[in-house]
Scaffold this motif. Structure first.
Motif: not given
Length: 361
Positions: A53-61, A66-67, A73-76, A231-237
């Motif tokens: 019933v609740n929305y999931p974590d939008m950013d999968c933080e 964990v991944l 790797l860095k999360e970014r 990928s690089g943080d710029v592209l990921i963003s």
């Protein structure tokens, strides 16, 4: 546009042949036959109403954290997607290449994604008589004509894997030509010594590539759809701003977190697959009229070399014995003479081999 044909269509196949889908041994779909880790099964058996019933974590933080730790790797540098298929379409839509190079035979979704954005496809067909090995020299003329390249490593359906040195040379060449590379590592968890092949650690050394990953094959989470982009943080963003809100549901996120934390499952799955794959390769190689190609994934590509043989009848007779393999006629560069067989348990693999032997000989 290329037809969208995949393995695992048990319902459709069962209806067409009048079979009970529950009795078919599915060798067409490259999913871990043991199912997910026990912690995932336990969680799915008692999902709480809050996860529905609740929305999931939008950013999968939490999942990203964990991944990232698992991958070193860095999360970014990570973006979680609704399966690696979403990742493929996301990248195609972001870059919208006028022309992209696809190394064939390979996964059909690369072509479908590019064509869906109005782009065209150039194919570089790997040669059967060279065991589908990749030649950088043969690729160079076509690289000058494209803006994007898709390459699967290990490749689906051939199972061959390209060394990191080869891929680094490829990145250097494509960087000079202004070509963005998408390296799909959906099956790399099954490969021996995967750390010497994966390009994920080089994510900040080049600015012209992205690596795709998947949790659906190795952890048997295909129905939950979990993939990711490195990928690089710029592209990921930039890509993050293009992803629909709540693209990965709460149940999938929690299941993936539990799966990634089970390192015993990871080691056990790798060992069982390697042992079963090598045994299956040996058994298939021993059958007259067959050629099995070496693989570093959880499947094998097999070629039938019997003249004046009814190939349609071969697949039908296997199905009537409740064995479903992947006819590779839809792969560019292959034909009905090729089929792909997933690695299942050693007992199930042996049953399939006996059925194939009966039909062929």
């Amino acid at each position: 546009m290329v037809a969208r044909i995949h393995g695992g269509n048990l319902g459709e196949v069962a209806r067409r042949y009048g079979l009970d889908s529950k009795k078919i041994l599915d060798f067409s779909s490259n999913i871990n036959p043991d199912g997910p880790p026990k912690a995932v099964i336990n969680y799915l058996g008692q999902v709480k109403i809050e996860d529905v019933v609740n929305y999931p974590d939008m950013d999968c933080e939490i999942l990203r954290s964990v991944l990232a730790k698992n991958l070193g790797l860095k999360e970014r540098n990570l973006l979680i997607t609704n399966g690696s298929s979403e990742a493929i379409f996301l990248l195609a839509n972001h870059f919208r290449p006028k022309k992209a190079l696809v190394i064939s035979p390979t996964f059909c979704e690369y072509e479908i994604a590019v064509v869906s954005t109005g782009g065209k496809i150039e194919n570089l067909n790997l040669q059967r008589d060279k065991n589908f090995a990749l030649s950088l020299d043969s690729m160079m003329p076509q690289l000058k004509e494209v803006e994007m390249l898709f390459l699967c490593n290990p490749n689906n359906p051939t199972g061959n894997i390209y060394s990191r040195d080869t891929l680094i040379k490829l990145l250097e060449k494509t960087n000079k030509e202004g070509v963005f590379c998408v390296i799909d590592e959906a099956f790399i968890d099954f490969a021996e010594d995967k750390e010497s092949y994966t390009l994920k650690p080089l994510v900040n050394d080049f600015n012209n590539f992205a690596v795709l990953g998947s949790l659906t094959k190795f952890y048997s989470l295909a129905g939950l759809r979990i993939g990711y982009i490195v990928s690089g943080d710029v592209l990921i963003s930039e890509l993050k701003s293009r992803v629909p809100a709540w693209n990965v549901n709460a149940i999938a996120q929690k299941a993936a977190i539990l799966a990634l934390k089970d390192r015993v499952f990871e080691q056990s799955t790798f060992e069982k697959n390697t042992r079963a794959r090598d045994r299956l390769f040996s058994l298939l190689t021993g059958i007259s009229y067959l050629k099995a190609y070496p693989s570093q994934a959880n499947f094998l590509l097999v070629e039938i070399n019997r003249d004046a043989f009814d190939l349609g009848e071969f697949y039908s007779r296997l199905l009537r014995r409740s064995f479903y393999v992947r006819n590779c006629a839809s792969f560019d560069g292959l034909s009905e003479r090729f089929f792909r067989v997933a690695v299942r348990s050693e007992e199930e693999n042996l049953k399939l081999v006996e059925a194939i032997k009966e039909i062929l000989t």
